[in-house]
Structures are given as C-alpha cells and as structure tokens.
Design an enzyme around this catalytic site. Structure first.
Site, PDB file in Angstrom:
ATOM      1  N   GLU A 149       0.662  -1.495   0.138  1.00 19.23           N
ATOM      2  CA  GLU A 149      -0.067  -0.152   0.042  1.00 19.23           C
ATOM      3  C   GLU A 149       0.316   1.362  -0.079  1.00 19.23           C
ATOM      4  OE1 GLU A 149      -3.399   0.120   2.570  1.00 19.23           O
ATOM      5  OE2 GLU A 149      -2.819  -1.714   3.269  1.00 19.23           O
TER       6      GLU A 149
ATOM      7  N   SER B  37      -6.262  -2.555   2.638  1.00 16.47           N
ATOM      8  CA  SER B  37      -7.076  -1.760   1.704  1.00 16.47           C
ATOM      9  C   SER B  37      -7.438  -3.342   0.418  1.00 16.47           C
ATOM     10  CB  SER B  37      -6.297  -1.205   1.165  1.00 16.47           C
ATOM     11  OG  SER B  37      -5.854  -0.152   2.043  1.00 16.47           O
TER      12      SER B  37
ATOM     13  N   TYR C  78      -9.276   2.768  -4.719  1.00 16.53           N
ATOM     14  CA  TYR C  78      -8.582   4.122  -5.417  1.00 16.53           C
ATOM     15  C   TYR C  78      -8.281   4.134  -6.321  1.00 16.53           C
ATOM     16  CZ  TYR C  78      -6.911   2.533  -0.538  1.00 16.53           C
ATOM     17  OH  TYR C  78      -6.422   2.165   0.394  1.00 16.53           O
TER      18      TYR C  78
ATOM     19  N   ARG D 252     -12.089   2.942  10.809  1.00 16.42           N
ATOM     20  CA  ARG D 252     -13.319   2.640  10.436  1.00 16.42           C
ATOM     21  C   ARG D 252     -13.684   1.703  10.016  1.00 16.42           C
ATOM     22  NH1 ARG D 252     -11.419   2.788   4.836  1.00 16.42           N
ATOM     23  NH2 ARG D 252     -12.021   0.612   4.291  1.00 16.42           N
TER      24      ARG D 252
ATOM     25  N   ASP E 150     -15.651  -1.798   8.408  1.00 10.78           N
ATOM     26  CA  ASP E 150     -16.489  -2.022   7.540  1.00 10.78           C
ATOM     27  C   ASP E 150     -17.822  -3.244   7.751  1.00 10.78           C
ATOM     28  OD1 ASP E 150     -15.099  -0.232   5.547  1.00 10.78           O
ATOM     29  OD2 ASP E 150     -13.298  -1.763   5.430  1.00 10.78           O
TER      30      ASP E 150
ATOM     31  N   GLU F 168     -14.164  -5.920   8.840  1.00  7.20           N
ATOM     32  CA  GLU F 168     -12.843  -5.459  10.163  1.00  7.20           C
ATOM     33  C   GLU F 168     -13.131  -4.460  10.040  1.00  7.20           C
ATOM     34  OE1 GLU F 168      -9.941  -4.308   6.760  1.00  7.20           O
ATOM     35  OE2 GLU F 168     -10.511  -6.317   5.863  1.00  7.20           O
TER      36      GLU F 168
ATOM     37  N   ASN G 199     -10.438  -0.756  10.507  1.00  9.61           N
ATOM     38  CA  ASN G 199      -8.971  -0.173  10.227  1.00  9.61           C
ATOM     39  C   ASN G 199      -8.984   0.996  10.559  1.00  9.61           C
ATOM     40  OD1 ASN G 199      -9.959  -0.968   7.358  1.00  9.61           O
ATOM     41  ND2 ASN G 199     -11.168  -0.490   7.380  1.00  9.61           N
TER      42      ASN G 199
ATOM     43  N   GLY H 124      -8.039   4.982   4.854  1.00  7.17           N
ATOM     44  CA  GLY H 124      -7.702   6.285   3.607  1.00  7.17           C
ATOM     45  C   GLY H 124      -7.607   6.897   3.624  1.00  7.17           C
TER      46      GLY H 124
END
Length: 310
Positions: free
Chosen positions: A15, A147, A213, A252, A254, A271, A273, A277
C-alpha cells in the site's frame, strides 16, 4: 494550538503508493490549518527514522501524523517505535493496531461482543490446492493486509490454483469467509462517536483495491439509503468495535448487509481499519465533510487527539 507535525508516509508495504497520496493530502490539510509540516518517506531503515524523530537542538516534531498503510505502518510496529521515542502520534496504539490488523484475532474480539461476522476459518494456504474449504462462493483473504490487498472471491468456475498462487506473497495462512451477498457499508468513528454510514456501490464485481482507489469506479452514498434499524445498528457496532479494541482517534469499520434477510439478521462486520485511507476518494474524510468538518479541521482534530506515550 499550532504544532510542528511530522507526516510519516510511504513505507514498503503493497500500500506504499496509497500511503504517499494520503500523506501528501494530509500534509496539505495540516498546512491549511496553520501547522508546520515535515513530510517523511519511511524506508526500511530504523536508525534513520529514530534520528529523524530524536529531538535535536531545535527540537523534534511536536506530534507525528501517521499516514502509513499496511504492514509495519498500521500493525503496531511503527507505533512501538513512537512509544519508545515518547513522541505523540495520531491514530491507535500498539495493541489496538496489532489486533485490528490480524483479521482472525479481530473476529474473536467482535464475536465476544455479540457482533455478527461471516462464517469463516483460518487454513494453510496450500490446503486450497486440495479443494474448496467451504461451499462457493467464499472469500480468501490474507490475514494481515489492508485495502483489500490480496482479497479474492472464489465463485463457480474460478481456478483455485490461481488463487493459491496469488496468495503466496502474503504468507502461509489465509482467512476463508463465507461470501455475504448484498450491500457494502462503512462507518467512520471519531473518538467517541460514529459519524455516518456510507453505502458503496462498485461498478466492478466487488469493492477491491482498484475500486477503492480509482476515481469513478465506486459510487459513495452518504447517508446510506438503508432502513433506520440497519443504519443505527451499523453505527452502534462500529463504535463498539472501536472501543473494544481500545482504538483512538479516527477508525473505519466495514460491514456487509444481506438485504434479503429479515430485519437486521443479514448485517455482519468485516473488519476495522485503524488507519483508514486519507486520499481524495477516501470514505472517513468524506463522512467528516458530510458532518460539517472541513479537511483542515479534521487534520487538526486528529493531531489534537494524538496519543501521548508516558
């Protein structure tokens, strides 16, 4: 309060490029907020990083903004260095970062809280060569990447040998999860509050690295057009997950929602984070903007809520 902020970016995980984009954007937001910013591209050189952080005659950075993604940047490693150096830093600490990055361990924490996760198990990667570990469709994930790096949905007709070969880069074990059909949701948490729920509608087959992305590939709907009971439960679970792992700052979570199931029974956590991002396409800043928080104000909030090692 204006500070000297060192933005750590780059690194050497898969990443790296996303981290560089995040770091540049965060540095710009910090400058807009009136802070003095030093950008630092982290290489695999611990001595150089320590020397950079060490207070010199003019003093070191007041705080580190950690814009690294992936292994070594969000799994507790660089956080440990910052703890030893006693440098304040953004996002979560060593333990929360390590647990969140280890997907099987995070699943154990979530289920202990009563949060629903997809049926799954950890297997040896090479076991895929022996045949399907569960009925298709199912998801194959590296146990410690972010990601959606290395994530594959195995459907009817897919070649298992190709999936096994693709996973070889990421270690000997993989997480296998039952594929949950339906809708992709995500929730940002800032400190002690869940901000909003976004629904993601990728124009590809699933919300993979490219969909995250590449501009125009995924539609972001905030607030998510879902029933109130789903919206509220998604926020509740995201905050519970954040607090249970001992996270700080911005995270964050998900989720997936199988909208063919009754009530809230189709909602599952995928999951959390700890280093979401921070690119122009990123979801947590988008939710903050929806909540009336500007980019520069978000950056300042994050350094204001930095961890202070004792």
């Amino acid at each position: 309060m204006k500070r000297t902020v060192a933005v750590l970016m780059g690194g050497w995980s898969p990443e790296r490029e996303v981290s560089l984009v995040s770091g540049k954007a965060c540095a710009e937001g910090l400058r807009e907020g009136g802070h003095k910013v030093i950008e630092y591209d982290v290489k695999r050189d611990l001595r150089a990083l320590v020397e950079f952080l060490r207070p010199a005659a003019g003093g070191g950075p007041d705080v580190v903004f950690n814009a690294l993604h992936g292994r070594y940047g969000e799994d507790g490693c660089v956080q440990g260095v910052l703890e030893i150096m006693a440098v304040p830093y953004t996002h979560s600490g060593v333990l929360a970062s390590a647990i969140a990055m280890d997907k099987p361990m995070a699943r154990h924490v979530f289920t202990s809280l009563g949060l629903r996760v997809a049926d799954g198990k950890v297997i040896e990667r090479r076991a895929l060569a022996a045949g399907d570990p569960m009925p298709r469709p199912y998801v194959v994930k590296p146990i410690d990447q972010g990601s959606s790096v290395g994530v594959h949905i195995v459907r009817d007709g897919d070649n298992l040998a190709a999936v096994e070969a693709a996973e070889a880069t990421f270690g000997e074990r993989v997480l296998i999860e039952k594929f949950v059909p339906g809708r992709e949701l995500t929730v940002a948490v800032m400190g002690d509050r869940a901000v909003a729920v976004t629904e993601l509608r990728p124009r590809t087959r699933f919300y993979d690295y490219e969909a995250k992305y590449t501009d125009g590939i995924t539609e972001h709907l905030v607030p998510a057009p879902v029933p109130a009971e789903i919206y509220d439960l998604a926020k509740e679970w995201a905050l519970m997950a954040h607090q249970a792992l001992g996270c700080d700052g911005l995270t964050r979570t998900d989720l997936r929602w199988d909208d063919s199931q009754p009530g809230t029974s189709g909602l599952v956590v995928l999951e959390l984070n700890t280093q979401p991002g921070m690119t122009p396409l990123s979801l947590a800043p988008e939710q903050a903007k929806w909540a009336g928080i500007s980019w520069s104000d978000l950056m300042t909030w994050m350094v204001d809520h930095a961890r202070h090692p004792s």
